[in-house]
Design a protein around this motif. Structure first.
Motif, short mmCIF file in Angstrom:
data_model
loop_
_atom_site.label_atom_id
_atom_site.label_comp_id
_atom_site.label_asym_id
_atom_site.label_seq_id
_atom_site.Cartn_x
_atom_site.Cartn_y
_atom_site.Cartn_z
N GLY A 27 -20.11 -6.74 -3.16
CA GLY A 27 -19.11 -5.82 -3.56
C GLY A 27 -19.07 -4.59 -2.91
O GLY A 27 -17.98 -4.10 -2.70
N TYR A 28 -20.11 -4.01 -2.28
CA TYR A 28 -20.07 -2.95 -1.43
C TYR A 28 -19.40 -3.21 -0.08
O TYR A 28 -18.41 -2.44 0.33
CB TYR A 28 -21.58 -2.37 -0.93
CG TYR A 28 -21.61 -1.21 -0.32
CD1 TYR A 28 -21.74 0.08 -0.99
CD2 TYR A 28 -21.77 -1.34 1.11
CE1 TYR A 28 -21.95 1.25 0.01
CE2 TYR A 28 -21.89 -0.22 2.05
CZ TYR A 28 -21.99 0.81 1.29
OH TYR A 28 -22.22 2.15 2.20
N ALA A 29 -19.59 -4.43 0.67
CA ALA A 29 -18.99 -4.70 1.71
C ALA A 29 -17.67 -4.96 1.49
O ALA A 29 -16.75 -4.65 2.21
CB ALA A 29 -19.57 -5.96 2.21
N GLY A 33 -14.30 -3.40 3.09
CA GLY A 33 -13.48 -4.08 3.90
C GLY A 33 -12.05 -3.90 3.65
O GLY A 33 -11.23 -3.96 4.44
N ASP A 34 -11.70 -3.78 2.10
CA ASP A 34 -10.42 -3.65 1.68
C ASP A 34 -9.91 -2.36 2.13
O ASP A 34 -8.64 -1.98 2.44
CB ASP A 34 -10.51 -3.81 0.27
CG ASP A 34 -10.63 -5.12 -0.39
OD1 ASP A 34 -10.53 -6.06 0.49
OD2 ASP A 34 -10.90 -5.41 -1.65
N ARG A 97 -4.84 -7.15 -8.18
CA ARG A 97 -6.13 -6.70 -9.00
C ARG A 97 -7.33 -6.65 -8.79
O ARG A 97 -8.44 -6.20 -9.00
CB ARG A 97 -5.98 -7.02 -10.69
CG ARG A 97 -4.98 -6.37 -11.51
CD ARG A 97 -4.98 -4.99 -11.50
NE ARG A 97 -6.07 -4.71 -12.42
CZ ARG A 97 -6.23 -4.56 -13.71
NH1 ARG A 97 -5.15 -4.89 -14.64
NH2 ARG A 97 -7.31 -4.58 -14.41
N GLU A 98 -7.46 -7.76 -7.69
CA GLU A 98 -8.96 -8.25 -7.31
C GLU A 98 -9.03 -7.24 -5.80
O GLU A 98 -10.23 -7.34 -5.53
CB GLU A 98 -8.94 -9.70 -6.89
CG GLU A 98 -8.83 -10.51 -8.04
CD GLU A 98 -8.70 -12.06 -7.61
OE1 GLU A 98 -9.66 -12.75 -7.80
OE2 GLU A 98 -7.60 -12.52 -6.91
N ARG A 243 -11.12 1.43 -6.94
CA ARG A 243 -12.31 0.65 -6.83
C ARG A 243 -12.20 -0.33 -8.00
O ARG A 243 -13.17 -1.10 -7.94
CB ARG A 243 -13.38 1.77 -7.06
CG ARG A 243 -13.60 2.66 -5.78
CD ARG A 243 -13.65 1.89 -4.35
NE ARG A 243 -14.01 2.62 -3.18
CZ ARG A 243 -13.83 2.15 -2.00
NH1 ARG A 243 -13.36 1.31 -1.68
NH2 ARG A 243 -14.40 3.31 -1.02
N ALA A 244 -11.62 0.09 -9.22
CA ALA A 244 -11.76 -1.05 -10.37
C ALA A 244 -10.56 -1.98 -10.21
O ALA A 244 -10.41 -2.87 -11.16
CB ALA A 244 -11.68 -0.12 -11.56
#
Length: 270
Positions: A27-29, A33-34, A97-98, A243-244
């Motif tokens: 999730g951190y990466a 990346g996003d 949403r992803e 982030r959510a």
């Protein structure tokens, strides 16, 4: 006129899943990346539209660096989440949403001043983060941080030079910079939001919690603005939610444009 009827080749398989899946690290990466991927797409909107040819090339090169960052981080996320998804899978096969980027990077650019302010904000944040990641215990993030920090140093210099140039330029350029600062500064807090996964990774030395970078970022950006003769804004509200997976109305059309070719030719490569 002839039409190429050669069918698209199937997409190459993604990287093999990591033998030790880590949802927090994945999730951190993914978040980082996003951030890079969406900002890259926004900067691409300036190609052929920048104020000068030189600036057209500069923004294109910065976008290309960001794309390289995104590919490394998204591929690593797909390995560590246990799915083995590649960077293309995560870029093209997720819904709005992803995505987990901060809202700052998806905002449309009303003018060049807004782009300069956003680059000032993001490049100083990214430079501090990647430099810190170079010393983390995770070998992939450490190697990425060392390479990316060197590239982002140019991004920081570019943004700082334009901030000073516009801040000390004409009455109109100064007005536009002030307007952009006031509009974008409420979105900066989200860069440093703390959460459980990043705190755990930071405590383990595996990654870096962005909250630790806030003070240094404030000093760096304030120094550039002081040189430009511009004031640091004092926003009365702060944005959150990216982030959510909660995004502004500007993100859906940007994502549709970005994913349009893949959706028309799913699984194809050329």
């Amino acid at each position: 006129m002839t039409t190429d009827t050669t069918p698209a080749r199937p997409a190459a398989p993604g990287p093999a899943p990591h033998p030790d899946p880590d949802p927090d690290l994945a999730g951190y990466a993914l978040r980082l990346g996003d951030d890079a991927l969406v900002l890259c797409q926004r900067l691409c909107g300036w190609i052929t539209r920048a104020p000068t040819i030189e600036e057209d090339l500069a923004l294109s090169n910065i976008a290309l660096d960001l794309l390289g960052h995104a590919r490394t981080l998204l591929s690593y996320s797909g390995q560590r989440d246990g799915t083995g998804r590649g960077d293309d899978d995560l870029a093209y096969r997720r819904t709005e949403r992803e995505f987990r980027h901060v809202l700052l990077v998806e905002l449309p650019d009303p003018d060049f001043a807004a782009t300069v302010v956003r680059q000032l904000v993001f490049s100083h944040y990214a430079g501090l983060l990647y430099t810190a990641l170079a010393d983390c215990a995770d070998p992939v993030l450490s190697g990425f941080g060392a390479r990316a920090a060197a590239e982002v140093e140019y991004h920081r210099m570019h943004a700082a030079q334009w901030t000073v140039r516009l801040g000390r330029g004409t009455t109109e350029s100064r007005r536009r910079m002030t307007t952009a600062l006031d509009a974008l500064w409420p979105y900066t807090d989200e860069l440093f939001e703390e959460d459980g996964p990043s705190s755990r990774l930071d405590a383990a030395g595996t990654a870096v919690a962005p909250a630790r970078l806030r003070d240094a970022w404030q000093r760096e950006t304030a120094a550039v603005l002081a040189t430009a003769g511009l004031a640091v804004p004092a926003p009365r509200w702060r944005a959150t939610g990216g982030r959510a997976g909660l995004h502004t109305e500007a993100f859906a059309p940007l994502l549709a444009e970005f994913q349009s070719v893949h959706r028309q030719y799913p699984g194809g490569t050329w």
